[in-house]
Design a protein around this motif. Structure first.
Motif, mmCIF file in Angstrom:
data_model
loop_
_atom_site.group_PDB
_atom_site.id
_atom_site.type_symbol
_atom_site.label_atom_id
_atom_site.label_comp_id
_atom_site.label_asym_id
_atom_site.label_seq_id
_atom_site.Cartn_x
_atom_site.Cartn_y
_atom_site.Cartn_z
ATOM 1 N N PRO A 122 -33.690 -37.983 -34.903
ATOM 2 C CA PRO A 122 -33.834 -37.402 -33.569
ATOM 3 C C PRO A 122 -35.244 -37.662 -33.034
ATOM 4 O O PRO A 122 -36.054 -38.313 -33.685
ATOM 5 C CB PRO A 122 -33.607 -35.907 -33.827
ATOM 6 N N GLU A 136 -40.396 -33.763 -33.945
ATOM 7 C CA GLU A 136 -40.764 -32.390 -33.638
ATOM 8 C C GLU A 136 -42.182 -32.133 -34.137
ATOM 9 O O GLU A 136 -42.788 -32.992 -34.793
ATOM 10 C CB GLU A 136 -39.807 -31.417 -34.333
ATOM 11 N N GLY A 170 -38.355 -34.681 -37.406
ATOM 12 C CA GLY A 170 -37.063 -34.101 -37.073
ATOM 13 C C GLY A 170 -36.092 -34.179 -38.244
ATOM 14 O O GLY A 170 -36.280 -34.947 -39.191
ATOM 15 N N ASP A 207 -36.829 -30.388 -42.699
ATOM 16 C CA ASP A 207 -37.274 -29.534 -41.619
ATOM 17 C C ASP A 207 -38.775 -29.263 -41.791
ATOM 18 O O ASP A 207 -39.421 -29.884 -42.642
ATOM 19 C CB ASP A 207 -36.464 -28.232 -41.592
ATOM 20 N N LYS A 234 -29.939 -23.259 -39.868
ATOM 21 C CA LYS A 234 -30.743 -23.912 -38.837
ATOM 22 C C LYS A 234 -30.476 -25.415 -38.783
ATOM 23 O O LYS A 234 -30.756 -26.063 -37.778
ATOM 24 C CB LYS A 234 -32.225 -23.644 -39.085
ATOM 25 N N GLU A 255 -28.977 -28.412 -35.316
ATOM 26 C CA GLU A 255 -29.847 -29.566 -35.075
ATOM 27 C C GLU A 255 -29.119 -30.874 -35.347
ATOM 28 O O GLU A 255 -29.215 -31.840 -34.588
ATOM 29 C CB GLU A 255 -31.108 -29.468 -35.944
ATOM 30 N N LYS A 267 -26.354 -32.028 -32.772
ATOM 31 C CA LYS A 267 -26.785 -32.617 -31.509
ATOM 32 C C LYS A 267 -26.477 -34.112 -31.491
ATOM 33 O O LYS A 267 -26.180 -34.668 -30.431
ATOM 34 C CB LYS A 267 -28.278 -32.382 -31.303
#
Length: 435
Positions: free
Chosen positions: A305, A308, A313, A329, A357, A361, A364
């Motif tokens: 992705p 972050e 990501g 993560d 969590k 994610e 997506k």
């Protein structure tokens, strides 16, 4: 291994050609006995002059040892664990990065691009399992497209070849399970067997007469007569080893501090080094979950992705055995003191509840991910130089020109892309610091 005072070379023939440095009870009468300062105070210990000491047998330390030994240096590698590559080097995604994410002219950009070239060549020449499977960095919404364009710009500036921007339908044609509106294709990205790579580095270093001393911790050091003096002991005693008595004093011509998570804590134990030059330490745990209940991997390529804060990501990788992994993560570890990092007292357990969590994610870009299909895998700790809400920091390689200590090279913040960059970092150190 340290057993008592004195030293004796002992070459052990094993399947992976490990040569260890053993300390035995007999003290050679011809050896100099000196007064050394250890964590526990003054102590009479044996003194040894050596050419080069590499502290830490992670992938970067191994690459440095291999490169320096190739160039004729007599290298001694000190590793606190019982074997090589047991910490960060064995707790990562095993991905060969192309060099997309990093600011142009940064050490991360330079070493990743150069390191990738060296790594693929090394793997091919030494029959290390690897595969250039390519990567898709995906935008799952229109708001992410500008960030994807920026990555394309960075990768182009870093001279990463083959990058191509794809519309969503083109990417989903390549990977039918994928959902995205746009994607950046990086054909140079890949995967490798990191353990086989490290084992090969160990074997080559040993063939060049490098010596490994496992279960050996560097307690501290000081500068004397323009040389580093290192005080070492056997790792295998109580957790109070920070205050343990040194069993040997080493006087190397060159010291490479490649202690990974403990590099800063160790540098602060070097008396005579300006500790204001040691960057602050930040630690981010990353957990991985594996995919169960599927007959075949849902993707053939790496799927990432948009990055972050603190990481790239929760992405999907497929290893050489077909195991599908999601992660890592980012979980910032607070209140880690120097002693804990020095002793690698980190919690590597994976809390199964963190999967809650992961599911949103991952969905997506992989909406067909089934409930209860993620199983706890493993975790790793990133040795970062920047913390939450801070801009990402570059690698730091400090030599005499920075800290004024002859023959000392500190490596700080060697997180991702450290594996990909390892051979390039070693090349840089050999070119710059070996005369």
């Amino acid at each position: 291994m340290l057993a008592c005072l004195g030293r004796k070379w002992m070459r052990l023939s094993t399947r992976n050609l490990k040569r260890t440095w053993n300390f035995v009870n007999a003290v050679d009468a011809s050896r100099t006995i000196v007064r050394g300062v250890s964590g526990g105070g003054a102590e009479t210990i044996a003194k040894e002059r050596v050419d080069t000491v590499v502290i830490g047998a992670g992938v970067v330390g191994l690459a440095v040892a291999r490169e320096l030994s190739r160039r004729g240096r007599e290298v001694l590698i000190l590793e606190a664990a019982s074997s090589f590559g047991t910490v960060t080097s064995s707790r990562n995604s095993e991905v060969v990065h192309a060099g997309i994410y990093y600011p142009p002219n940064s050490l991360k950009a330079k070493f990743c691009v150069r390191g990738r070239e060296l790594l693929y060549r090394y793997c091919s020449e030494n029959e290390i399992p690897h595969k250039k499977i390519g990567k898709l960095i995906v935008a799952t919404g229109s708001s992410e497209i500008p960030k994807l364009d920026l990555l394309m710009h960075l990768g182009t500036q870093n001279r990463v070849s083959g990058l191509r921007m794809l519309d969503g339908f083109e990417a989903m044609r390549m990977e039918p399970q994928l959902r995205c509106v746009k994607a950046l294709l990086s054909p140079e990205s890949g995967i490798l067997d990191s353990h086989s790579f490290m084992l090969s580095l160990v074997g080559e270093a040993e063939n060049n007469h490098a010596t490994f001393s496992y279960n050996t911790v560097v307690l501290n050091g000081h500068v004397e007569e323009k040389k580093m003096h290192l005080f070492v002991a056997d790792t295998r005693f109580s957790e109070s080893q920070c205050e343990a008595e040194a069993q040997l004093e080493l006087i190397p011509n060159l010291v490479v501090n490649s202690a990974g998570l403990g590099a800063q804590a160790l540098a602060k134990r070097f008396h005579g080094l300006d500790h204001r030059l040691v960057p602050s330490s930040h630690y981010a745990r990353g957990c991985y979950f594996t995919l169960s209940g599927t007959k075949a991997p849902p993707f053939n390529k790496l799927v990432y992705p948009i990055p972050e804060e603190g990481g790239l990501g929760v992405h999907v990788t497929v290893d050489l055995n077909g195991l599908v992994k999601f992660g890592p993560d980012v979980e910032w570890i607070e209140c880690t003191d120097d002693k804990s990092s020095f002793l690698n007292k980190f919690d590597y357990r994976v809390n199964p509840q963190r999967a809650e969590k992961f599911y949103p994610e991952i969905r997506k870009y992989y909406p067909d991910l089934k409930d209860e299909s993620l199983e706890p895998g493993y975790s790793g700790i990133r040795p970062k130089l920047s913390g939450p809400k801070q801009s990402p920091a570059d690698f730091v390689i400090q030599g005499e020109e920075t800290h004024g200590v002859p023959g000392l090279v500190n490596l700080f913040g060697i997180e991702s892309p450290g594996l990909t960059s390892s051979l390039a970092i070693a090349e840089h150190i050999a070119n710059k610091f070996v005369r």
